[in-house]
Scaffold this motif. Structure first.
Motif, PDB file in Angstrom:
ATOM      1  N   ASP A 450     -13.704   1.833  -1.554  1.00 35.04           N
ATOM      2  CA  ASP A 450     -14.411   2.030  -0.006  1.00 35.04           C
ATOM      3  C   ASP A 450     -13.340   2.563   0.952  1.00 35.04           C
ATOM      4  N   GLY A 451     -14.341   3.317   1.894  1.00 32.77           N
ATOM      5  CA  GLY A 451     -13.207   3.855   2.982  1.00 32.77           C
ATOM      6  C   GLY A 451     -14.150   3.421   4.382  1.00 32.77           C
ATOM      7  N   GLY A 452     -13.781   4.276   5.305  1.00 31.64           N
ATOM      8  CA  GLY A 452     -14.226   4.289   6.334  1.00 31.64           C
ATOM      9  C   GLY A 452     -13.508   3.176   7.447  1.00 31.64           C
ATOM     10  N   GLY A 453     -14.626   2.496   8.153  1.00 33.94           N
ATOM     11  CA  GLY A 453     -14.084   1.429   8.676  1.00 33.94           C
ATOM     12  C   GLY A 453     -13.543   0.229   7.811  1.00 33.94           C
ATOM     13  N   SER A 454     -13.676   0.253   6.616  1.00 28.01           N
ATOM     14  CA  SER A 454     -13.303  -0.897   5.651  1.00 28.01           C
ATOM     15  C   SER A 454     -11.871  -0.706   5.162  1.00 28.01           C
ATOM     16  N   SER A 455     -11.248   0.509   5.421  1.00 26.85           N
ATOM     17  CA  SER A 455     -10.008   1.028   4.758  1.00 26.85           C
ATOM     18  C   SER A 455      -8.990   0.197   5.577  1.00 26.85           C
ATOM     19  N   ALA A 456      -8.217  -0.834   4.955  1.00 25.67           N
ATOM     20  CA  ALA A 456      -7.497  -1.424   5.452  1.00 25.67           C
ATOM     21  C   ALA A 456      -6.044  -1.946   4.466  1.00 25.67           C
ATOM     22  N   MET A 457      -4.697  -1.621   4.739  1.00 23.00           N
ATOM     23  CA  MET A 457      -3.702  -2.275   4.056  1.00 23.00           C
ATOM     24  C   MET A 457      -3.111  -3.377   4.577  1.00 23.00           C
ATOM     25  N   VAL A 458      -2.691  -4.306   3.936  1.00 24.25           N
ATOM     26  CA  VAL A 458      -2.041  -5.713   4.324  1.00 24.25           C
ATOM     27  C   VAL A 458      -0.972  -5.865   3.769  1.00 24.25           C
ATOM     28  N   VAL A 459       0.233  -5.863   4.442  1.00 25.27           N
ATOM     29  CA  VAL A 459       1.558  -6.247   3.806  1.00 25.27           C
ATOM     30  C   VAL A 459       2.107  -7.845   4.311  1.00 25.27           C
ATOM     31  N   GLY A 460       2.263  -8.603   3.817  1.00 28.13           N
ATOM     32  CA  GLY A 460       2.429 -10.049   4.101  1.00 28.13           C
ATOM     33  C   GLY A 460       1.379 -10.666   4.799  1.00 28.13           C
ATOM     34  N   LYS A 461       1.315 -10.850   6.245  1.00 29.32           N
ATOM     35  CA  LYS A 461       0.187 -11.256   7.053  1.00 29.32           C
ATOM     36  C   LYS A 461      -0.483 -10.347   7.858  1.00 29.32           C
ATOM     37  N   LYS A 462       0.301  -9.015   7.811  1.00 30.44           N
ATOM     38  CA  LYS A 462      -0.160  -8.046   8.781  1.00 30.44           C
ATOM     39  C   LYS A 462      -0.804  -6.867   8.220  1.00 30.44           C
ATOM     40  N   VAL A 463      -1.862  -6.585   8.888  1.00 35.74           N
ATOM     41  CA  VAL A 463      -2.564  -4.984   8.705  1.00 35.74           C
ATOM     42  C   VAL A 463      -1.724  -3.958   9.174  1.00 35.74           C
ATOM     43  N   VAL A 464      -1.396  -2.950   8.185  1.00 33.41           N
ATOM     44  CA  VAL A 464      -0.293  -2.177   8.626  1.00 33.41           C
ATOM     45  C   VAL A 464      -0.500  -0.923   8.738  1.00 33.41           C
ATOM     46  N   ASN A 465      -2.164  -0.515   8.513  1.00 38.08           N
ATOM     47  CA  ASN A 465      -2.621   0.632   8.858  1.00 38.08           C
ATOM     48  C   ASN A 465      -3.357   0.754  10.165  1.00 38.08           C
ATOM     49  N   LYS A 466      -4.101   1.531  10.482  1.00 35.46           N
ATOM     50  CA  LYS A 466      -4.884   1.378  11.837  1.00 35.46           C
ATOM     51  C   LYS A 466      -6.662   1.514  11.531  1.00 35.46           C
ATOM     52  N   PRO A 467      -7.164   0.643  11.008  1.00 37.65           N
ATOM     53  CA  PRO A 467      -8.570   0.781  10.843  1.00 37.65           C
ATOM     54  C   PRO A 467      -9.379   1.379  11.845  1.00 37.65           C
TER      55      PRO A 467
END
Length: 483
Positions: A450-467
């Motif tokens: 899934d993409g669009g506003g759903s795209s998210a990458m989490v490392v540890g406890k932090k979202v590291v990309n910019k949804p």
């Protein structure tokens, strides 16, 4: 935490020399970024065999235009429709341009030409001026919208902002898993699912059903297997990511479920953990997290041993440790004939890998995530948009944020997000570009999630990309990288 930076120009590359003792086993290619440069990257080590890359490429040169809406409400149509609309725009005192728009050929579908009508060009800082033209056209009875040219899917200089997890299959000692959160029916953020599992990293999973009842919009569109349990049936033949321990592969899946009563009567079950349609059998597990449909149907409540402990009118919750076989409409007749209290009910469940023709053994370390579109197969760009149900102009040609997963020849995993919908900052990717990116990074098999506003990458406890929504979106499921 080690960090290093590499800058690559359009025509020449400046390489950072790293000694054999400190070199990362998993790395991005030194060849030119496939969508255009210049390129800069940095890398952080997350643990043995897992590297997080931040990749920035390209530069902002696109601006804005005004697109005229066709009679069907879309921004593209036939040449005849486009020419008629262009005439209306000209009569309103503006200068229109009829432009061809080609949805590119994919592996299972031909290219197709459409036409769009546009007015004017404005720089990034002049979006408000484009909006004035939209208002003037509205006053003339013509519907239009402001469009950022970088979203078009045709030639662009970017920019692109990406996060990439490179997982070395030889050094990684963790495992991969899927999560549906606390409930199949409800959505949850990727970061919440990652935190609950103690994941090293995670990304959002497959598409979820936004067209069902609002309380059920976490249900996956397609297959989901978590810990060896089938929790959502497949859309037959669509691409999926199969995980087992620390191995992964991309394939196409179909599923079958049959209920078998104590008197040996057998019936096909059409769905698993989703809203039931007319005259359907749907199996609900305790992970569903909602009531069965209150549609006048029947429910057989089955305990962990397979014993039917009750037959009831539908519309109640699934008791902990139980399953419920629900029947709507005429399908209820089978339950009333064969689901007697005190009898047993068993289920014949198969998840079939269509590339091998064999059923996947549903062991506790097996997980399956349904994808959006296959991107790479046997090291070649092979976008299966038609088979995977995403063959529209918007899905194939337009640029959006993307979440992608690929498997390398050496058994490693590539997990990537490319942010988008941020004019002047990052444009995202269309399906062909997504496939090119995964192939460039070394994937021999790859899939779009899934993409669009759903795209998210989490490392540890932090979202590291910019949804692109400006905050993390609640989604249906997630891919977890566990330590």
């Amino acid at each position: 935490m080690s960090r290093r930076t590499l800058v690559v120009g359009l025509a020449t590359a400046t390489c950072l020399t790293v000694s054999a003792a400190t070199a990362h086993a998993a790395d991005l290619p030194s060849s030119e970024f496939p969508l255009g440069g210049p390129t800069a990257k940095s890398v952080s080590s997350l643990g043995q065999g897992v590297e997080l890359f931040t990749l920035k490429a390209g530069k902002a040169t696109d601006g804005y235009t005004v697109t005229i809406l066709m009679p069907n409400g879309r921004d593209h149509g036939t040449l005849q429709d486009a020419e008629l609309k262009a005439g209306e725009v000209e009569a309103a005192g503006e200068t229109p341009s009829v432009q061809p728009m080609v949805k590119p050929q994919v592996s299972d579908g031909p290219a197709k030409e459409y036409f769009t009508v546009r007015v004017g060009l404005w720089s990034l800082k002049d979006k408000d001026e484009a909006a004035k033209t939209v208002k003037a056209l509205k006053d003339a009875g013509i519907k239009s919208k402001v469009d950022f040219l970088g979203d078009d899917g045709v030639q662009t200089t970017g920019p692109w902002n990406m996060k990439v997890l490179m997982i070395d299959g030889r050094r990684f000692r963790g495992s991969y898993a899927a999560s549906l959160g606390t409930s199949v029916a409800k959505r949850e953020t990727t970061s919440s699912m990652a935190k609950a599992a103690g994941a090293l990293a995670a990304v959002n999973g497959g598409f979820f059903n936004i067209h069902t009842l609002s309380a059920l919009r976490g249900e996956p569109v397609g297959v989901s297997v978590v810990g060896g349990r089938l929790l959502s049936e497949a859309v037959p033949g669509r691409s999926a990511l199969v995980l087992k321990g620390r191995t992964a592969r991309v394939t196409e899946i179909k599923t079958t479920v049959a209920a078998i009563a104590q008197d040996s009567a057998r019936v096909d079950v059409q769905g698993v953990n989703r809203n039931a349609g007319a005259d359907e059998m749907v199996l609900y597990t305790e992970e569903w997290g909602a009531k069965t449909p209150a549609n006048g149907g029947a429910d057989a409540v089955i305990d962990a041993s397979g014993k039917i402990v009750g037959l009831r009118t539908s519309g109640a919750a699934i008791p902990a440790g139980h399953r419920v076989l629900h029947a709507s409409g005429v399908a209820s007749d089978w339950l009333y004939q064969h689901a007697w209290e005190g009898w047993t009910m068993t289920f014949d469940t198969k998840v079939i890998d269509l590339r091998t023709g064999s059923a996947i053994a549903l062991a506790p370390d097996v997980h399956v995530i349904g994808g959006g579109v296959g991107l790479v197969r046997n090291g070649r760009v092979r976008v299966s948009a038609k088979r995977d149900g995403h063959d529209s102009v918007n899905m194939v040609l337009r640029r959006h944020p993307r979440t992608m997963v690929g498997v390398t020849r050496g058994g490693g995993l590539i997990v990537a997000t490319v942010d988008g919908r941020k004019p002047g900052v990052t444009v995202g990717a269309n399906m062909i570009e997504a496939a090119q990116l995964m192939r460039w990074m070394g994937a021999v098999q790859a899939i779009n999630l899934d993409g669009g506003g759903s795209s998210a990458m989490v490392v540890g406890k932090k979202v590291v990309n910019k949804p692109s929504d400006g905050r993390e979106r609640a989604v249906g499921d997630a891919l977890l990288i566990l330590p």
